[in-house]
Design an enzyme around this catalytic site. Structure first.
Site, PDB file in Angstrom:
ATOM      1  N   SER A   1      -9.947 -18.566   7.410  1.00 12.16           N
ATOM      2  CA  SER A   1     -10.802 -19.413   8.250  1.00 12.16           C
ATOM      3  C   SER A   1     -10.655 -20.901   7.985  1.00 12.16           C
ATOM      4  O   SER A   1     -11.305 -21.711   8.667  1.00 12.16           O
ATOM      5  CB  SER A   1     -12.276 -19.008   8.081  1.00 12.16           C
ATOM      6  OG  SER A   1     -12.524 -17.802   8.769  1.00 12.16           O
TER       7      SER A   1
ATOM      8  N   LYS B   1     -10.002 -22.903  11.093  1.00 17.17           N
ATOM      9  CA  LYS B   1     -11.014 -23.475  11.982  1.00 17.17           C
ATOM     10  C   LYS B   1     -11.122 -24.989  11.810  1.00 17.17           C
ATOM     11  O   LYS B   1     -11.624 -25.682  12.710  1.00 17.17           O
ATOM     12  CB  LYS B   1     -12.362 -22.808  11.733  1.00 17.17           C
ATOM     13  CG  LYS B   1     -12.388 -21.314  12.091  1.00 17.17           C
ATOM     14  CD  LYS B   1     -13.775 -20.731  11.919  1.00 17.17           C
ATOM     15  CE  LYS B   1     -13.833 -19.255  12.320  1.00 17.17           C
ATOM     16  NZ  LYS B   1     -13.240 -18.354  11.313  1.00 17.17           N
TER      17      LYS B   1
ATOM     18  N   SER C   1     -18.733 -20.255  10.377  1.00 14.74           N
ATOM     19  CA  SER C   1     -17.349 -19.773  10.458  1.00 14.74           C
ATOM     20  C   SER C   1     -17.232 -18.597  11.432  1.00 14.74           C
ATOM     21  O   SER C   1     -16.557 -17.601  11.165  1.00 14.74           O
ATOM     22  CB  SER C   1     -16.826 -19.361   9.072  1.00 14.74           C
ATOM     23  OG  SER C   1     -15.424 -19.224   9.091  1.00 14.74           O
TER      24      SER C   1
ATOM     25  N   LYS D   1     -14.608 -26.435   4.049  1.00  9.71           N
ATOM     26  CA  LYS D   1     -14.510 -25.151   4.757  1.00  9.71           C
ATOM     27  C   LYS D   1     -14.043 -24.045   3.831  1.00  9.71           C
ATOM     28  O   LYS D   1     -13.135 -24.230   3.016  1.00  9.71           O
ATOM     29  CB  LYS D   1     -13.526 -25.283   5.923  1.00  9.71           C
ATOM     30  CG  LYS D   1     -13.500 -24.080   6.851  1.00  9.71           C
ATOM     31  CD  LYS D   1     -14.760 -24.001   7.703  1.00  9.71           C
ATOM     32  CE  LYS D   1     -14.846 -22.676   8.455  1.00  9.71           C
ATOM     33  NZ  LYS D   1     -15.158 -21.546   7.563  1.00  9.71           N
TER      34      LYS D   1
END
Length: 516
Positions: A39, A42, A99, A202
């Site tokens: 992720s 993203k 997320s 993140k």
């Protein structure tokens, strides 16, 4: 013998520590090994969304229609339904904080028109940001063959988010946020709470990737960015990230200049433009065989040459060409008059052609297409004299008692010029590039949820690409999946150049051929 689990073998460790102010690398381990980013992907999806808002491609309050592809994504997710409409600002929050895979996919499908198209846009953006070792296949980071990145590239991306879009950076430090009907909790909230100065960025996890994290923290005037790939657990990853950030604060100088990373480089990739050449450049040559007339077209008209009119060969060019660089130059005293009349005829496009003269010839130049055009042959152009016969002085049959005229006179009716007894000049043919015969191509710049958005994108693009799209017609077509924005009435070369330029600006574009 030590046996490693499948997950451990698929998720080797990598890390990097960077001084965010200067981009200096303070520590690295396997930083350029291509691994599954999960992720962390993203971050790039959100960067493209921020960029699209800044460019006016979309607004934060644009209602995004959730695609079937987005609604079918596995958790972590919001639970979006196909056809549901939700504002872009809420999808951004969900992707950054929770997320959510369905939120990230909805953003990608809307901005790209499809998952493969958005993945191509991600690759172009990554390259423009200096992420030289990354390739992407989707907007959310779920494991796909070829969907890979590196610790260095992800730290570079984190630095760009910080410098390029500071107005959005606070999203990554929120421990929770809300959207209509939901309260969302940050997947990184434990680390944000535990490490002094941490404010992003993140997390990422899949079986193939392990536990990943790109984090940033600031203390005083020093900011450090670090990336970890292949963590064994959330606790192990957070502990290792704390150690890396501590290392960064210990090694970074107290005072360092704040040097922003270079802006994304979306330079055009058109080889003609990059080489500084003129597109559709016209070059004169000293000799060429006469081309055959196309079916249904009259044979070229030949005009007799008087030595006072054209002593050598005429140069006809569509661009600004220095006569000193030409092989042959129009040297007659009537050059300006002839050029002026040709210009007036082209502008008016209404005139009465004179009677067809007898036994006429002309010395002229042949248009040679540049290398780029020869690779993409165009239909044979029409003869200049066939289209503009009044622009060339005509003659009457010569007689023994007549003396040659010193200078031709161009009037509303063709003047009579009696040629002197001179050697017959070498014959070449005047041709002119006729782009309209090939203006059957178009380009599509994506599909949109409403006709109004498609029209606005077309208008914005037409204004920004006024030279490339000159003469093109804006056309919106309704398709089952949305409204398709097209430019039509282009030549193949113009369509190709348009897509190259728009693609270089990170926009979706593909060519539409005749009959498509």
């Amino acid at each position: 013998m030590l046996f490693l689990s499948t997950a451990a073998q698929a998720a080797p460790y990598a890390a990097i520590v960077m001084d965010a102010r200067t981009g200096e690398v303070l520590h690295s381990s396997n930083a350029d090994t291509r691994l599954h980013p999960a992720s962390l992907t993203k971050m790039l999806t959100l960067y493209i969304a921020f960029e699209a808002v800044r460019k006016g491609e979309v607004s934060l309050d644009t209602e995004i229609r959730v695609s079937r592809n987005a609604s079918q994504e596995p958790p972590s997710k919001l639970g979006l339904r196909e056809g549901q409409r939700i504002k872009l600002r809420y999808l951004i929050r969900a992707a950054a904080v929770k997320s959510a895979n369905d939120a990230a996919t909805a953003i990608g499908d809307y901005l790209g028109g499809s998952e493969p198209a958005f993945a191509a846009r991600m690759d172009r953006t990554a390259k423009a940001l200096g992420m030289t070792s990354s390739t992407f296949k989707n907007a959310n980071g779920l494991t796909r063959t070829g969907h890979l990145s590196t610790a260095r590239d992800m730290a570079t991306l984190g630095r760009h988010l910080l410098f390029d879009y500071p107005e959005y950076y606070n999203l990554f430090g929120r421990k929770q946020t809300s959207i209509p009907g939901h309260t969302l909790y940050n997947t990184n909230r434990k680390f944000l709470s535990a490490y002094k100065g941490a404010d992003g960025i993140k997390t990422g996890y899949t079986n193939a990737a392990g536990f990943n994290l790109v984090a940033s923290a600031v203390r005083g005037d020093v900011r450090i960015i670090a990336a970890v790939f292949g963590g064994r657990s959330t606790a192990w990853r957070n502990q290792r990230m704390a150690e890396l950030l501590d290392m960064g604060f210990d090694r970074a100088p107290r005072n360092a200049p704040r040097l922003a990373p270079p802006a994304p480089n979306y330079a055009p990739q058109d080889p003609l433009l990059m080489a500084g050449k003129t597109v559709n450049r016209v070059i004169s040559v000293t000799r060429s065989l006469r081309p055959r007339a196309r079916p249904g077209q009259p044979e070229p008209v030949l005009v007799a040459q008087a030595d006072a009119v054209v002593p050598a060969a005429a140069v006809i060019s569509q661009g600004d060409q220095d006569p000193d660089e030409s092989d042959t130059v129009l040297a007659a005293a009537t050059t300006d008059d002839i050029a002026q009349q040709v210009a007036e005829l082209v502008a008016s496009k209404s005139y009465d052609p004179p009677p067809e003269p007898e036994a006429i010839e002309v010395a002229a130049a042949v248009v040679e297409q540049p290398e780029y055009a020869r690779l993409n042959p165009m239909p044979r152009p029409k003869d200049l004299l066939t289209q503009f016969p009044a622009a060339v002085p005509a003659t009457a049959p010569a007689s023994a008692s007549a003396a040659p005229t010193a200078e031709p006179v161009i009037q509303a009716e063709p003047a009579v010029i009696k040629p002197a007894a001179v050697a017959e000049p070498e014959r070449v043919v005047v041709t002119r590039m006729n782009a309209s015969a090939e203006a059957l191509w178009g380009v599509s710049i994506g599909r949109y949820n409403t006709k109004g958005i498609a029209e606005r994108i077309l208008l914005t693009t037409a204004l920004s690409e006024i030279e490339t799209l000159e003469g093109a017609e804006r056309k919106v077509l309704q398709k089952p999946t949305g409204w398709e924005a097209n430019f039509v009435g282009l030549t193949r070369d113009a369509a190709d150049r348009t897509c190259q330029r728009l693609t270089a600006r990170n926009m979706t574009c593909f060519m539409v051929g005749p009959g498509t």
